[in-house]
Design a protein around this motif. Structure first.
Motif, PDB file in Angstrom:
ATOM      1  N   LEU A 266       0.821  -1.203   0.000  1.00  0.00           N
ATOM      2  CA  LEU A 266       0.000   0.000   0.000  1.00  0.00           C
ATOM      3  C   LEU A 266       0.857   1.255   0.000  1.00  0.00           C
ATOM      4  CD1 LEU A 266      -3.087  -0.607   2.306  1.00  0.00           C
ATOM      5  CD2 LEU A 266      -2.894  -0.787  -0.153  1.00  0.00           C
ATOM      6  N   LEU A 267       1.991   1.192   0.660  1.00  0.00           N
ATOM      7  CA  LEU A 267       2.921   2.319   0.608  1.00  0.00           C
ATOM      8  C   LEU A 267       3.407   2.535  -0.824  1.00  0.00           C
ATOM      9  CD1 LEU A 267       4.858   1.539   3.883  1.00  0.00           C
ATOM     10  CD2 LEU A 267       3.734   3.714   3.395  1.00  0.00           C
ATOM     11  N   ASP A 268       3.665   1.440  -1.528  1.00  0.00           N
ATOM     12  CA  ASP A 268       4.083   1.549  -2.931  1.00  0.00           C
ATOM     13  C   ASP A 268       2.978   2.174  -3.780  1.00  0.00           C
ATOM     14  OD1 ASP A 268       6.508   0.357  -2.308  1.00  0.00           O
ATOM     15  OD2 ASP A 268       5.801  -1.669  -2.782  1.00  0.00           O
ATOM     16  N   VAL A 269       1.722   1.781  -3.511  1.00  0.00           N
ATOM     17  CA  VAL A 269       0.593   2.353  -4.258  1.00  0.00           C
ATOM     18  C   VAL A 269       0.495   3.850  -3.999  1.00  0.00           C
ATOM     19  CG1 VAL A 269      -1.917   2.334  -4.557  1.00  0.00           C
ATOM     20  CG2 VAL A 269      -0.681   0.176  -4.287  1.00  0.00           C
ATOM     21  N   LEU A 270       0.701   4.266  -2.749  1.00  0.00           N
ATOM     22  CA  LEU A 270       0.644   5.685  -2.414  1.00  0.00           C
ATOM     23  C   LEU A 270       1.767   6.469  -3.092  1.00  0.00           C
ATOM     24  CD1 LEU A 270      -0.350   5.375   1.327  1.00  0.00           C
ATOM     25  CD2 LEU A 270      -1.551   6.790  -0.354  1.00  0.00           C
ATOM     26  N   VAL A 271       2.945   5.883  -3.160  1.00  0.00           N
ATOM     27  CA  VAL A 271       4.056   6.536  -3.857  1.00  0.00           C
ATOM     28  C   VAL A 271       3.704   6.717  -5.332  1.00  0.00           C
ATOM     29  CG1 VAL A 271       6.435   6.227  -4.649  1.00  0.00           C
ATOM     30  CG2 VAL A 271       5.844   5.798  -2.256  1.00  0.00           C
ATOM     31  N   ASP A 272       3.137   5.661  -5.945  1.00  0.00           N
ATOM     32  CA  ASP A 272       2.738   5.755  -7.355  1.00  0.00           C
ATOM     33  C   ASP A 272       1.622   6.788  -7.546  1.00  0.00           C
ATOM     34  OD1 ASP A 272       4.582   3.808  -7.973  1.00  0.00           O
ATOM     35  OD2 ASP A 272       3.131   2.166  -8.005  1.00  0.00           O
ATOM     36  N   ALA A 273       0.672   6.826  -6.601  1.00  0.00           N
ATOM     37  CA  ALA A 273      -0.428   7.787  -6.697  1.00  0.00           C
ATOM     38  C   ALA A 273       0.103   9.217  -6.611  1.00  0.00           C
ATOM     39  CB  ALA A 273      -1.446   7.530  -5.585  1.00  0.00           C
ATOM     40  N   ARG A 274       1.057   9.448  -5.714  1.00  0.00           N
ATOM     41  CA  ARG A 274       1.649  10.789  -5.596  1.00  0.00           C
ATOM     42  C   ARG A 274       2.349  11.180  -6.894  1.00  0.00           C
ATOM     43  NH1 ARG A 274       6.937  12.255  -3.850  1.00  0.00           N
ATOM     44  NH2 ARG A 274       7.065  14.460  -3.234  1.00  0.00           N
ATOM     45  N   ALA A 275       3.077  10.236  -7.507  1.00  0.00           N
ATOM     46  CA  ALA A 275       3.764  10.533  -8.760  1.00  0.00           C
ATOM     47  C   ALA A 275       2.764  10.901  -9.858  1.00  0.00           C
ATOM     48  CB  ALA A 275       4.617   9.338  -9.176  1.00  0.00           C
ATOM     49  N   ALA A 276       1.636  10.155  -9.915  1.00  0.00           N
ATOM     50  CA  ALA A 276       0.618  10.435 -10.930  1.00  0.00           C
ATOM     51  C   ALA A 276      -0.013  11.806 -10.699  1.00  0.00           C
ATOM     52  CB  ALA A 276      -0.446   9.340 -10.907  1.00  0.00           C
ATOM     53  N   LEU A 277      -0.222  12.169  -9.434  1.00  0.00           N
ATOM     54  CA  LEU A 277      -0.799  13.470  -9.118  1.00  0.00           C
ATOM     55  C   LEU A 277       0.147  14.608  -9.507  1.00  0.00           C
ATOM     56  CD1 LEU A 277      -2.338  12.615  -5.634  1.00  0.00           C
ATOM     57  CD2 LEU A 277      -3.620  13.255  -7.680  1.00  0.00           C
ATOM     58  N   VAL A 299       8.991   8.622   5.499  1.00  0.00           N
ATOM     59  CA  VAL A 299       9.656   9.676   4.749  1.00  0.00           C
ATOM     60  C   VAL A 299       9.720   9.266   3.281  1.00  0.00           C
ATOM     61  CG1 VAL A 299      11.829  10.924   4.413  1.00  0.00           C
ATOM     62  CG2 VAL A 299      11.035  10.397   6.732  1.00  0.00           C
ATOM     63  N   LEU A 300       9.371  10.209   2.385  1.00  0.00           N
ATOM     64  CA  LEU A 300       9.511   9.967   0.949  1.00  0.00           C
ATOM     65  C   LEU A 300      10.774  10.655   0.463  1.00  0.00           C
ATOM     66  CD1 LEU A 300       5.858  10.441  -0.402  1.00  0.00           C
ATOM     67  CD2 LEU A 300       6.998   8.366   0.400  1.00  0.00           C
ATOM     68  N   GLU A 301      11.597   9.896  -0.251  1.00  0.00           N
ATOM     69  CA  GLU A 301      12.844  10.437  -0.783  1.00  0.00           C
ATOM     70  C   GLU A 301      12.767  10.453  -2.298  1.00  0.00           C
ATOM     71  OE1 GLU A 301      15.719   7.778   0.876  1.00  0.00           O
ATOM     72  OE2 GLU A 301      15.877   8.909   2.758  1.00  0.00           O
ATOM     73  N   ASP A 302      12.777  11.653  -2.873  1.00  0.00           N
ATOM     74  CA  ASP A 302      12.723  11.810  -4.331  1.00  0.00           C
ATOM     75  C   ASP A 302      14.135  11.769  -4.896  1.00  0.00           C
ATOM     76  OD1 ASP A 302       9.903  12.133  -4.483  1.00  0.00           O
ATOM     77  OD2 ASP A 302      10.116  14.199  -3.767  1.00  0.00           O
ATOM     78  N   LYS A 303      14.377  10.806  -5.774  1.00  0.00           N
ATOM     79  CA  LYS A 303      15.694  10.632  -6.393  1.00  0.00           C
ATOM     80  C   LYS A 303      15.527  10.535  -7.899  1.00  0.00           C
ATOM     81  CE  LYS A 303      17.803   8.473  -2.352  1.00  0.00           C
ATOM     82  NZ  LYS A 303      18.686   7.393  -1.860  1.00  0.00           N
ATOM     83  N   PRO A 304      16.623  10.716  -8.658  1.00  0.00           N
ATOM     84  CA  PRO A 304      16.518  10.650 -10.128  1.00  0.00           C
ATOM     85  C   PRO A 304      15.875   9.376 -10.636  1.00  0.00           C
ATOM     86  CG  PRO A 304      18.650  11.511  -9.469  1.00  0.00           C
ATOM     87  CD  PRO A 304      17.981  11.062  -8.222  1.00  0.00           C
ATOM     88  N   GLU A 305      16.144   8.273  -9.947  1.00  0.00           N
ATOM     89  CA  GLU A 305      15.586   6.999 -10.391  1.00  0.00           C
ATOM     90  C   GLU A 305      14.158   6.767  -9.903  1.00  0.00           C
ATOM     91  OE1 GLU A 305      18.214   6.180  -6.733  1.00  0.00           O
ATOM     92  OE2 GLU A 305      18.195   7.476  -8.528  1.00  0.00           O
ATOM     93  N   GLY A 306      13.623   7.699  -9.121  1.00  0.00           N
ATOM     94  CA  GLY A 306      12.260   7.570  -8.628  1.00  0.00           C
ATOM     95  C   GLY A 306      12.162   7.869  -7.145  1.00  0.00           C
ATOM     96  N   THR A 307      10.966   7.705  -6.604  1.00  0.00           N
ATOM     97  CA  THR A 307      10.715   7.990  -5.184  1.00  0.00           C
ATOM     98  C   THR A 307      10.680   6.692  -4.402  1.00  0.00           C
ATOM     99  OG1 THR A 307       9.404   9.941  -5.759  1.00  0.00           O
ATOM    100  CG2 THR A 307       9.110   9.044  -3.544  1.00  0.00           C
ATOM    101  N   ARG A 308      11.337   6.706  -3.245  1.00  0.00           N
ATOM    102  CA  ARG A 308      11.280   5.548  -2.358  1.00  0.00           C
ATOM    103  C   ARG A 308      10.793   6.005  -0.988  1.00  0.00           C
ATOM    104  NH1 ARG A 308      15.842   5.252   1.087  1.00  0.00           N
ATOM    105  NH2 ARG A 308      15.456   3.051   1.453  1.00  0.00           N
ATOM    106  N   TRP A 309      10.201   5.073  -0.260  1.00  0.00           N
ATOM    107  CA  TRP A 309       9.738   5.393   1.088  1.00  0.00           C
ATOM    108  C   TRP A 309      10.577   4.639   2.098  1.00  0.00           C
ATOM    109  CZ3 TRP A 309       8.415   1.208   3.990  1.00  0.00           C
ATOM    110  CH2 TRP A 309       8.027   0.049   3.306  1.00  0.00           C
ATOM    111  N   ARG A 310      10.646   5.186   3.295  1.00  0.00           N
ATOM    112  CA  ARG A 310      11.325   4.503   4.398  1.00  0.00           C
ATOM    113  C   ARG A 310      10.718   4.980   5.708  1.00  0.00           C
ATOM    114  NH1 ARG A 310      14.481   7.950   7.205  1.00  0.00           N
ATOM    115  NH2 ARG A 310      15.300   9.814   6.145  1.00  0.00           N
ATOM    116  N   PRO A 311      10.730   4.132   6.742  1.00  0.00           N
ATOM    117  CA  PRO A 311      10.291   4.591   8.060  1.00  0.00           C
ATOM    118  C   PRO A 311      11.204   5.705   8.550  1.00  0.00           C
ATOM    119  CG  PRO A 311      10.387   2.190   7.981  1.00  0.00           C
ATOM    120  CD  PRO A 311      11.040   2.692   6.732  1.00  0.00           C
ATOM    121  N   ARG A 312      10.645   6.673   9.250  1.00  0.00           N
ATOM    122  CA  ARG A 312      11.436   7.814   9.715  1.00  0.00           C
ATOM    123  C   ARG A 312      12.588   7.387  10.610  1.00  0.00           C
ATOM    124  NH1 ARG A 312       9.896  13.086  10.176  1.00  0.00           N
ATOM    125  NH2 ARG A 312       7.697  12.538   9.968  1.00  0.00           N
TER     126      ARG A 312
END
Length: 314
Positions: A266-277, A299-312
Protein backbone atom coordinates in the motif's frame (compact mmCIF):
# COMPACT_ATOMS: atom_id res chain seq x y z
CA UNK A 1 -38.00 -9.88 35.98
CA UNK A 2 -37.11 -10.57 39.62
CA UNK A 3 -39.82 -9.66 42.14
CA UNK A 4 -40.42 -9.68 45.89
CA UNK A 5 -43.61 -9.87 47.94
CA UNK A 6 -44.90 -6.65 49.46
CA UNK A 7 -48.14 -5.36 51.03
CA UNK A 8 -49.10 -4.16 47.54
CA UNK A 9 -48.28 -7.40 45.73
CA UNK A 10 -45.20 -8.69 43.93
CA UNK A 11 -42.83 -5.96 42.90
CA UNK A 12 -39.25 -4.76 42.79
CA UNK A 13 -37.39 -1.61 43.86
CA UNK A 14 -37.26 1.22 41.37
CA UNK A 15 -34.10 2.17 39.49
CA UNK A 16 -33.18 5.11 41.74
CA UNK A 17 -33.61 3.37 45.09
CA UNK A 18 -31.68 0.33 43.85
CA UNK A 19 -28.55 2.47 43.46
CA UNK A 20 -28.97 4.06 46.88
CA UNK A 21 -29.37 0.62 48.45
CA UNK A 22 -26.37 -0.90 46.68
CA UNK A 23 -24.10 2.07 47.43
CA UNK A 24 -25.07 2.13 51.10
CA UNK A 25 -24.67 -1.64 51.44
CA UNK A 26 -21.30 -2.01 49.74
CA UNK A 27 -19.64 1.43 49.95
CA UNK A 28 -21.05 3.11 53.06
CA UNK A 29 -22.93 6.32 53.72
CA UNK A 30 -20.54 8.68 51.87
CA UNK A 31 -18.38 7.75 48.89
CA UNK A 32 -15.50 9.67 47.30
CA UNK A 33 -16.46 9.70 43.61
CA UNK A 34 -19.76 9.00 41.87
CA UNK A 35 -19.71 8.88 38.07
CA UNK A 36 -22.11 8.57 35.19
CA UNK A 37 -23.19 10.11 31.92
CA UNK A 38 -24.64 13.61 31.83
CA UNK A 39 -28.07 12.20 31.01
CA UNK A 40 -28.12 10.68 34.53
CA UNK A 41 -27.80 13.98 36.39
CA UNK A 42 -31.60 14.34 36.34
CA UNK A 43 -33.62 12.47 37.34
CA UNK A 44 -31.44 9.58 38.46
CA UNK A 45 -28.68 11.19 40.48
CA UNK A 46 -30.90 13.90 41.96
CA UNK A 47 -33.30 11.19 43.17
CA UNK A 48 -30.37 9.18 44.51
CA UNK A 49 -29.12 12.19 46.50
CA UNK A 50 -32.58 12.97 47.88
CA UNK A 51 -33.17 9.36 48.98
CA UNK A 52 -29.71 8.62 50.34
CA UNK A 53 -29.19 11.87 52.24
CA UNK A 54 -32.67 11.70 53.77
CA UNK A 55 -32.08 8.11 54.91
CA UNK A 56 -28.58 8.98 56.21
CA UNK A 57 -29.70 12.02 58.27
CA UNK A 58 -28.31 14.51 55.77
CA UNK A 59 -24.85 12.98 55.33
CA UNK A 60 -23.28 13.77 51.95
CA UNK A 61 -23.82 11.04 49.33
CA UNK A 62 -20.64 11.68 47.32
CA UNK A 63 -17.76 14.13 47.72
CA UNK A 64 -17.24 14.43 43.96
CA UNK A 65 -19.61 13.96 41.05
CA UNK A 66 -18.07 13.14 37.66
CA UNK A 67 -20.46 13.36 34.69
CA UNK A 68 -19.07 12.51 31.28
CA UNK A 69 -20.29 13.99 28.01
CA UNK A 70 -22.10 11.74 25.57
CA UNK A 71 -20.48 10.02 22.60
CA UNK A 72 -22.33 11.16 19.50
CA UNK A 73 -22.75 9.58 16.07
CA UNK A 74 -23.64 12.53 13.88
CA UNK A 75 -26.38 14.47 15.68
CA UNK A 76 -27.57 11.48 17.75
CA UNK A 77 -26.24 9.95 20.93
CA UNK A 78 -24.49 6.65 20.23
CA UNK A 79 -26.70 4.06 21.91
CA UNK A 80 -27.71 0.44 21.76
CA UNK A 81 -31.40 1.34 21.46
CA UNK A 82 -30.79 3.46 18.35
CA UNK A 83 -28.57 0.82 16.77
CA UNK A 84 -25.88 3.38 15.88
CA UNK A 85 -23.07 1.70 17.79
CA UNK A 86 -19.42 1.21 16.91
CA UNK A 87 -18.13 -1.45 19.26
CA UNK A 88 -14.61 -1.34 20.64
CA UNK A 89 -13.96 -4.69 18.96
CA UNK A 90 -14.83 -3.21 15.56
CA UNK A 91 -12.96 0.04 16.20
CA UNK A 92 -9.79 -1.85 17.16
CA UNK A 93 -9.90 -3.63 13.80
CA UNK A 94 -9.45 -0.24 12.17
CA UNK A 95 -7.34 1.76 14.61
CA UNK A 96 -4.65 1.21 17.22
CA UNK A 97 -5.50 1.39 20.91
CA UNK A 98 -3.28 4.48 21.21
CA UNK A 99 -5.30 6.20 18.49
CA UNK A 100 -8.62 5.49 20.17
CA UNK A 101 -7.37 6.57 23.58
CA UNK A 102 -6.05 9.83 22.18
CA UNK A 103 -9.35 10.40 20.38
CA UNK A 104 -11.41 10.01 23.55
CA UNK A 105 -8.99 12.08 25.65
CA UNK A 106 -8.76 14.90 23.09
CA UNK A 107 -12.09 16.16 24.43
CA UNK A 108 -12.65 17.03 28.09
CA UNK A 109 -14.57 14.24 29.76
CA UNK A 110 -17.48 16.58 30.55
CA UNK A 111 -17.85 17.57 26.89
CA UNK A 112 -19.76 15.64 24.20
CA UNK A 113 -17.64 13.91 21.56
CA UNK A 114 -18.64 13.08 17.99
CA UNK A 115 -17.30 9.86 16.49
CA UNK A 116 -16.26 9.82 12.85
CA UNK A 117 -13.55 8.06 10.85
CA UNK A 118 -12.10 11.41 9.82
CA UNK A 119 -11.72 12.60 13.43
CA UNK A 120 -10.20 9.31 14.57
CA UNK A 121 -7.79 9.29 11.62
CA UNK A 122 -6.55 12.73 12.69
CA UNK A 123 -5.57 11.17 16.02
CA UNK A 124 -3.83 8.31 14.19
CA UNK A 125 -1.53 10.89 12.64
CA UNK A 126 -1.16 12.70 15.97
CA UNK A 127 -0.04 9.50 17.71
CA UNK A 128 2.54 9.05 14.94
CA UNK A 129 4.03 12.46 15.80
CA UNK A 130 4.43 11.47 19.45
CA UNK A 131 5.85 8.10 18.43
CA UNK A 132 8.36 9.77 16.15
CA UNK A 133 9.51 12.09 18.94
CA UNK A 134 10.53 9.20 21.19
CA UNK A 135 12.68 7.72 18.40
CA UNK A 136 14.61 10.92 17.57
CA UNK A 137 18.36 10.47 17.99
CA UNK A 138 20.34 13.16 19.75
CA UNK A 139 23.88 13.22 21.13
CA UNK A 140 24.35 11.86 24.64
CA UNK A 141 25.67 14.39 27.12
CA UNK A 142 25.43 17.39 24.80
CA UNK A 143 23.28 20.21 26.27
CA UNK A 144 20.50 17.94 27.63
CA UNK A 145 16.95 19.08 26.96
CA UNK A 146 14.94 19.61 30.15
CA UNK A 147 11.31 18.50 30.16
CA UNK A 148 10.49 20.11 33.53
CA UNK A 149 8.37 22.93 32.11
CA UNK A 150 6.23 20.52 30.11
CA UNK A 151 5.83 17.94 32.88
CA UNK A 152 4.66 20.73 35.20
CA UNK A 153 2.12 21.85 32.60
CA UNK A 154 0.95 18.26 32.24
CA UNK A 155 0.49 17.83 36.00
CA UNK A 156 -1.34 21.16 36.34
CA UNK A 157 -3.74 20.19 33.55
CA UNK A 158 -4.51 16.79 35.05
CA UNK A 159 -5.03 18.37 38.48
CA UNK A 160 -7.53 20.77 36.90
CA UNK A 161 -10.55 18.43 36.70
CA UNK A 162 -8.64 15.95 34.50
CA UNK A 163 -8.17 18.48 31.70
CA UNK A 164 -6.79 15.94 29.24
CA UNK A 165 -6.89 18.23 26.16
CA UNK A 166 -4.50 20.64 27.90
CA UNK A 167 -2.37 17.75 29.17
CA UNK A 168 -2.12 16.37 25.62
CA UNK A 169 -1.12 19.83 24.35
CA UNK A 170 1.80 19.76 26.81
CA UNK A 171 2.86 16.39 25.38
CA UNK A 172 2.86 17.73 21.83
CA UNK A 173 4.79 20.84 22.88
CA UNK A 174 7.39 18.56 24.48
CA UNK A 175 7.49 16.37 21.36
CA UNK A 176 8.09 19.49 19.23
CA UNK A 177 11.01 20.55 21.44
CA UNK A 178 12.47 17.03 21.33
CA UNK A 179 12.42 17.07 17.54
CA UNK A 180 14.11 20.48 17.40
CA UNK A 181 16.73 19.57 19.99
CA UNK A 182 17.46 16.22 18.38
CA UNK A 183 17.98 17.82 14.98
CA UNK A 184 20.51 20.22 16.51
CA UNK A 185 22.44 17.37 18.13
CA UNK A 186 21.38 17.88 21.76
CA UNK A 187 20.80 15.10 24.30
CA UNK A 188 17.06 14.32 24.31
CA UNK A 189 17.07 11.01 26.18
CA UNK A 190 15.74 12.36 29.51
CA UNK A 191 13.06 14.39 27.72
CA UNK A 192 12.02 11.29 25.76
CA UNK A 193 11.71 9.33 29.02
CA UNK A 194 9.52 12.11 30.44
CA UNK A 195 7.35 12.02 27.30
CA UNK A 196 6.90 8.25 27.54
CA UNK A 197 6.06 8.42 31.25
CA UNK A 198 3.43 11.15 30.84
CA UNK A 199 1.95 9.43 27.81
CA UNK A 200 1.68 6.25 29.89
CA UNK A 201 -0.43 8.16 32.45
CA UNK A 202 -2.99 8.48 29.62
CA UNK A 203 -2.61 4.83 28.64
CA UNK A 204 -0.55 5.58 25.52
CA UNK A 205 2.16 3.03 24.72
CA UNK A 206 3.80 4.93 21.83
CA UNK A 207 4.91 1.55 20.52
CA UNK A 208 5.72 1.37 16.83
CA UNK A 209 2.90 -0.29 14.88
CA UNK A 210 3.50 -3.55 13.11
CA UNK A 211 3.18 -3.77 9.34
CA UNK A 212 -0.36 -5.04 9.86
CA UNK A 213 -1.04 -2.21 12.31
CA UNK A 214 -0.13 0.32 9.63
CA UNK A 215 -2.59 -1.11 7.14
CA UNK A 216 -5.80 0.70 8.07
CA UNK A 217 -4.40 4.26 8.19
CA UNK A 218 -2.80 3.73 4.78
CA UNK A 219 -5.98 2.22 3.37
CA UNK A 220 -8.07 5.13 4.67
CA UNK A 221 -5.60 7.59 3.15
CA UNK A 222 -5.90 5.84 -0.22
CA UNK A 223 -9.69 5.67 0.04
CA UNK A 224 -9.94 9.39 0.83
CA UNK A 225 -7.63 10.29 -2.04
CA UNK A 226 -9.69 8.08 -4.36
CA UNK A 227 -12.97 9.70 -3.25
CA UNK A 228 -11.58 13.24 -3.55
CA UNK A 229 -10.30 12.64 -7.08
CA UNK A 230 -13.65 11.22 -8.14
CA UNK A 231 -15.51 14.18 -6.62
CA UNK A 232 -13.20 16.63 -8.42
CA UNK A 233 -13.70 14.97 -11.81
CA UNK A 234 -10.38 13.13 -11.97
CA UNK A 235 -11.92 9.71 -12.52
CA UNK A 236 -8.99 8.29 -14.45
CA UNK A 237 -6.56 9.00 -11.62
CA UNK A 238 -9.04 7.61 -9.10
CA UNK A 239 -9.27 4.38 -11.07
CA UNK A 240 -5.48 4.09 -11.13
CA UNK A 241 -5.49 4.11 -7.34
CA UNK A 242 -8.24 1.47 -7.17
CA UNK A 243 -6.39 -0.67 -9.71
CA UNK A 244 -3.16 -0.37 -7.71
CA UNK A 245 -4.87 -1.51 -4.52
CA UNK A 246 -6.46 -4.41 -6.41
CA UNK A 247 -3.16 -5.39 -8.03
CA UNK A 248 -1.53 -5.44 -4.58
CA UNK A 249 -4.07 -8.09 -3.57
CA UNK A 250 -6.24 -6.07 -1.19
CA UNK A 251 -9.99 -5.75 -0.95
CA UNK A 252 -10.76 -2.04 -1.31
CA UNK A 253 -14.42 -2.52 -0.35
CA UNK A 254 -13.80 -4.55 2.83
CA UNK A 255 -10.58 -3.27 4.40
CA UNK A 256 -11.12 -5.11 7.69
CA UNK A 257 -10.61 -8.40 5.83
CA UNK A 258 -6.97 -7.36 5.27
CA UNK A 259 -6.16 -6.43 8.85
CA UNK A 260 -3.25 -8.92 9.08
CA UNK A 261 -1.73 -7.91 5.77
CA UNK A 262 1.72 -6.44 5.21
CA UNK A 263 1.23 -2.74 4.51
CA UNK A 264 4.32 -2.35 2.28
CA UNK A 265 2.42 -2.76 -1.03
CA UNK A 266 0.00 0.00 0.00
CA UNK A 267 2.92 2.32 0.61
CA UNK A 268 4.08 1.55 -2.93
CA UNK A 269 0.59 2.35 -4.26
CA UNK A 270 0.64 5.69 -2.41
CA UNK A 271 4.06 6.54 -3.86
CA UNK A 272 2.74 5.76 -7.35
CA UNK A 273 -0.43 7.79 -6.70
CA UNK A 274 1.65 10.79 -5.60
CA UNK A 275 3.76 10.53 -8.76
CA UNK A 276 0.62 10.43 -10.93
CA UNK A 277 -0.80 13.47 -9.12
CA UNK A 278 2.39 15.43 -9.63
CA UNK A 279 2.42 14.50 -13.31
CA UNK A 280 -1.16 15.80 -13.55
CA UNK A 281 0.02 18.99 -11.79
CA UNK A 282 -2.25 18.33 -8.81
CA UNK A 283 0.51 19.39 -6.47
CA UNK A 284 -1.68 20.11 -3.43
CA UNK A 285 -3.07 16.55 -3.52
CA UNK A 286 0.42 15.11 -4.02
CA UNK A 287 1.77 17.12 -1.09
CA UNK A 288 -1.18 15.94 1.00
CA UNK A 289 -0.08 12.32 0.52
CA UNK A 290 3.51 13.20 1.42
CA UNK A 291 2.45 15.09 4.57
CA UNK A 292 0.02 12.37 5.70
CA UNK A 293 2.72 9.72 5.30
CA UNK A 294 5.11 11.90 7.29
CA UNK A 295 2.53 12.07 10.10
CA UNK A 296 2.32 8.27 10.01
CA UNK A 297 6.09 7.99 10.34
CA UNK A 298 7.22 7.54 6.73
CA UNK A 299 9.66 9.68 4.75
CA UNK A 300 9.51 9.97 0.95
CA UNK A 301 12.84 10.44 -0.78
CA UNK A 302 12.72 11.81 -4.33
CA UNK A 303 15.69 10.63 -6.39
CA UNK A 304 16.52 10.65 -10.13
CA UNK A 305 15.59 7.00 -10.39
CA UNK A 306 12.26 7.57 -8.63
CA UNK A 307 10.71 7.99 -5.18
CA UNK A 308 11.28 5.55 -2.36
CA UNK A 309 9.74 5.39 1.09
CA UNK A 310 11.33 4.50 4.40
CA UNK A 311 10.29 4.59 8.06
CA UNK A 312 11.44 7.81 9.71
CA UNK A 313 13.41 5.90 12.34
CA UNK A 314 15.75 4.34 9.75
Amino acid sequence: EPAWDSPWGAGRPGWHIECSAMSLSYLGETIDIHGGGQELMFPHHENEIAQSETYNDGKETSRFWVHNGLLMMGSDKMSKSLGNLVTMEDALKLYSSDTLRLFFLSSHYRSPLTYSDELVMAQERAVARLRNAVTVRGTDGIDPLSADRFTEQFAEAMDDDLNTPRAIAALFDLAHEINRAGESGRDVSDAQTALRERAAVLGLTLEAPTAAGDFMPLHVLLARTHEALQADGHGELAEKIAAGVDAAGFDFAQPESNEDADSSPLLDVLVDARAALREARLFADADGIRDALADLGYVLEDKPEGTRWRPRSQ
